[in-house]
Scaffold this motif. Structure first.
Motif, mmCIF file in Angstrom:
data_model
loop_
_atom_site.group_PDB
_atom_site.id
_atom_site.type_symbol
_atom_site.label_atom_id
_atom_site.label_comp_id
_atom_site.label_asym_id
_atom_site.label_seq_id
_atom_site.Cartn_x
_atom_site.Cartn_y
_atom_site.Cartn_z
ATOM 1 N N UNK A 312 0.989 -1.333 0.189
ATOM 2 C CA UNK A 312 -0.233 0.493 -0.015
ATOM 3 C C UNK A 312 0.808 1.501 0.211
ATOM 4 N N UNK A 313 1.327 1.850 -1.168
ATOM 5 C CA UNK A 313 2.199 3.018 -1.737
ATOM 6 C C UNK A 313 2.129 3.396 -2.556
ATOM 7 N N UNK A 314 2.340 5.211 -2.682
ATOM 8 C CA UNK A 314 1.982 5.819 -3.864
ATOM 9 C C UNK A 314 2.366 5.302 -5.043
ATOM 10 N N UNK A 315 1.402 4.950 -6.136
ATOM 11 C CA UNK A 315 1.936 4.392 -6.981
ATOM 12 C C UNK A 315 3.612 5.790 -7.628
ATOM 13 N N UNK A 387 -7.475 1.400 -15.537
ATOM 14 C CA UNK A 387 -6.342 1.326 -15.272
ATOM 15 C C UNK A 387 -6.340 -0.713 -13.944
ATOM 16 N N UNK A 388 -4.896 -1.099 -14.714
ATOM 17 C CA UNK A 388 -5.327 -2.313 -13.032
ATOM 18 C C UNK A 388 -5.912 -2.287 -12.277
ATOM 19 N N UNK A 389 -6.683 -3.168 -11.875
ATOM 20 C CA UNK A 389 -7.492 -2.971 -10.617
ATOM 21 C C UNK A 389 -6.474 -2.501 -9.547
ATOM 22 N N UNK A 390 -6.910 -1.319 -8.429
ATOM 23 C CA UNK A 390 -6.367 -0.948 -7.657
ATOM 24 C C UNK A 390 -5.197 -0.270 -7.844
ATOM 25 N N UNK A 391 -5.213 0.045 -9.116
ATOM 26 C CA UNK A 391 -3.125 0.914 -9.453
ATOM 27 C C UNK A 391 -4.272 1.961 -10.330
ATOM 28 N N UNK A 392 -3.138 3.200 -10.133
ATOM 29 C CA UNK A 392 -4.110 4.526 -11.251
ATOM 30 C C UNK A 392 -2.846 4.225 -12.190
ATOM 31 N N UNK A 393 -2.038 3.159 -12.805
ATOM 32 C CA UNK A 393 -1.335 3.163 -14.076
ATOM 33 C C UNK A 393 -0.719 2.053 -13.770
ATOM 34 N N UNK A 394 -0.745 1.318 -14.909
ATOM 35 C CA UNK A 394 0.649 0.434 -15.583
ATOM 36 C C UNK A 394 1.119 0.450 -16.994
ATOM 37 N N UNK A 395 2.098 -0.402 -17.019
ATOM 38 C CA UNK A 395 3.172 -0.110 -18.310
ATOM 39 C C UNK A 395 3.531 -1.992 -18.747
ATOM 40 N N UNK A 396 3.527 -1.673 -20.228
ATOM 41 C CA UNK A 396 3.970 -3.477 -20.414
ATOM 42 C C UNK A 396 4.280 -3.301 -21.311
#
Length: 474
Positions: A312-315, A387-396
């Motif tokens: 549980x930390x900021x992105x 975004x993915x569940x529970x997160x603000x952003x992600x990258x593939x």
């Protein structure tokens, strides 16, 4: 909206596939609050009226019964039976399963030559049936492992069938490669025999190494246990753990590793399932990232690692996320793309990210990356707003990069150690249709592939010349 079909073959393929469907359902549930069957769901799920048995598909309105667009194949029924007794049992159509009892005994020839021909008609019939339920079938995803018998042998047999039966439909293959310490002695044979089929019949292959998955899971555990990322741990897992999903039974040793692969597939297909300001179609990946037919192996990386952890930390800052995608620690094979040559690269971003963020980071990273001289602007980008569940952003990140070569070279070396002594060959040669020439052709195919990467690497660091401009006559 287009549809895709997942074909999961063998123990590994079915375990990864099971995690994919579980996490996909959770992702759609987080977005689709009203329980309406929409275009996003239709990409991978049918909506079936089961009030009168196996009824017709329902194309709009309330969700009745979701059925995965999937075919489950395994010559040992254990894993498939486990899925059918688990919480996801109703997601799979019982008519879309093919199992046997004896398994392939870690033998590519048994899977490909024996079971392949025995089950050919059955497989074709079920593939056609699945395709008939699609309005616009765009892609087949095959999930399998390279080291065993069913995944490597029957998995590549299915790949050949798909090319014969559906030549216009893209074939994406997620292949899990064994590590050097693999407990299957014949895995080098199986992997090299399978590689020849991948070279010839796949549109795109996403190679994944067990060793890399293991390292990523260990890093996540270390990060959590060291307290570096904060002391609180979320109750609802996101990727490596199964908490908060349909799977409520105790986790198995490989669940965390399988979840990483499942998340790779979720991110890869996010643009096909959800809206975005810069959607990337699946066929665009092959079109833009594969300049030569055989060089279709794409090295994948997922960032940030927090997406894979329950912390549980900021992105992390966006810029750090882009930097991580090109670091060795985030690759799903043992490779370092920054020190190798790029043919092309795709960035699939999810969440609240702007096109300007993408462009800024590409310009920032470009000087440190080596691209082939004839494709210096070889970037393909996609933005999906969900975004993915529970997160603000992600990258593939998907890289067509020569850093995949050491994986193939090591595989060739392990193959040759056995083959020079003709060790274990008799297990393969007693299968009808299996000749020793199959081995020599397979290793020749792999050697040719390695040589193509060598030729590209030889151009790295050479003088960068701009193409001469057309002269305009006045």
């Amino acid at each position: 909206m287009t549809q895709s079909v997942v074909v999961q073959v063998g123990q590994c393929g079915n375990q990864v596939g099971c995690r994919f469907w579980d996490l996909a359902l959770r992702e759609h549930a987080a977005v689709n609050k009203k329980g309406i069957y929409d275009e996003a769901l239709s990409s991978f799920f049918r909506n079936v009226d089961i009030s009168g048995g196996d009824g017709p598909d329902i194309y709009k309105g309330k969700i009745c019964s979701l059925k995965a667009r999937a075919l489950l194949i395994d010559m040992e029924a254990g894993v498939v039976n486990e899925i059918l007794q688990g919480p996801l049992r109703d997601v799979f159509d019982s008519k879309q399963l093919i199992t046997d009892v004896s398994g392939s005994g870690n033998n590519w020839a048994v899977g490909h030559k024996l079971y392949g021909y025995r089950y050919r008609e059955n497989i074709v019939e079920k593939l056609r049936k699945t395709a008939e339920h699609c309005d616009c079938l765009q892609c087949f995803f095959i999930i399998h492992s390279m080291g065993g018998g069913t995944g490597s042998g029957l998995g590549t047999f299915v790949l050949n069938l798909l090319e014969d039966e559906f030549p216009e439909v893209y074939r994406f293959v997620t292949s899990v490669y064994p590590s050097g310490e693999d407990d299957v002695i014949t895995s080098p044979y199986n992997s090299v025999l399978a590689m020849k089929e991948l070279n010839e019949h796949a549109d795109c292959v996403l190679p994944i190494e067990n060793e890399s998955l293991f390292d990523i899971v260990n890093k996540i555990h270390q990060m959590i246990n060291s307290g570096k990322l904060g002391s609180t741990v979320k109750q609802n897992s996101v990727v490596t753990s199964s908490a908060g999903s349909a799977k409520s039974v105790q986790e198995k040793p490989f669940d965390a590793m399988n979840n990483i692969v499942a998340n790779l597939l979720l991110n890869l297909t996010s643009s096909a399932r959800f809206e975005g300001s810069l959607n990337m179609d699946l066929n665009e990946i092959s079109m833009n990232l594969v300049p030569f037919p055989r060089l279709h192996y794409l090295v994948s990386s997922l960032t940030p690692l927090y997406t894979l952890a329950d912390v549980n930390v900021p992105s992390r800052r966006l810029d750090q996320m882009f930097s991580d995608a090109f670091s060795r620690d985030h690759q799903l094979i043992q490779a370092d793309p920054k020190h190798s040559l790029y043919l092309a690269c795709a960035l699939l971003v999810r969440g609240n990210v702007q096109v300007s963020d993408l462009r800024r980071n590409i310009e920032r990273l470009k000087p440190s990356l080596h691209f082939v001289s004839w494709n210096q602007e070889g970037w393909k980008t996609g933005l999906c707003s969900v975004p993915p569940v529970g997160h603000s952003h992600s990258l593939l990140a998907l890289a067509n990069n020569t850093c995949v070569k050491p994986t193939f070279t090591e595989l060739k070396d392990r193959f040759m150690k056995l083959y020079k002594k003709k060790a274990h060959l008799h297990h393969y040669l007693h299968i009808d249709g299996m000749e020793q020439s199959c081995f020599s052709e397979a290793i020749s195919s792999l050697s040719d592939l390695i040589e193509e990467y060598n030729e590209l690497d030889a151009t790295k660091g050479g003088p960068r010349t701009d193409p001469s401009r057309l002269k305009i006559a006045v």
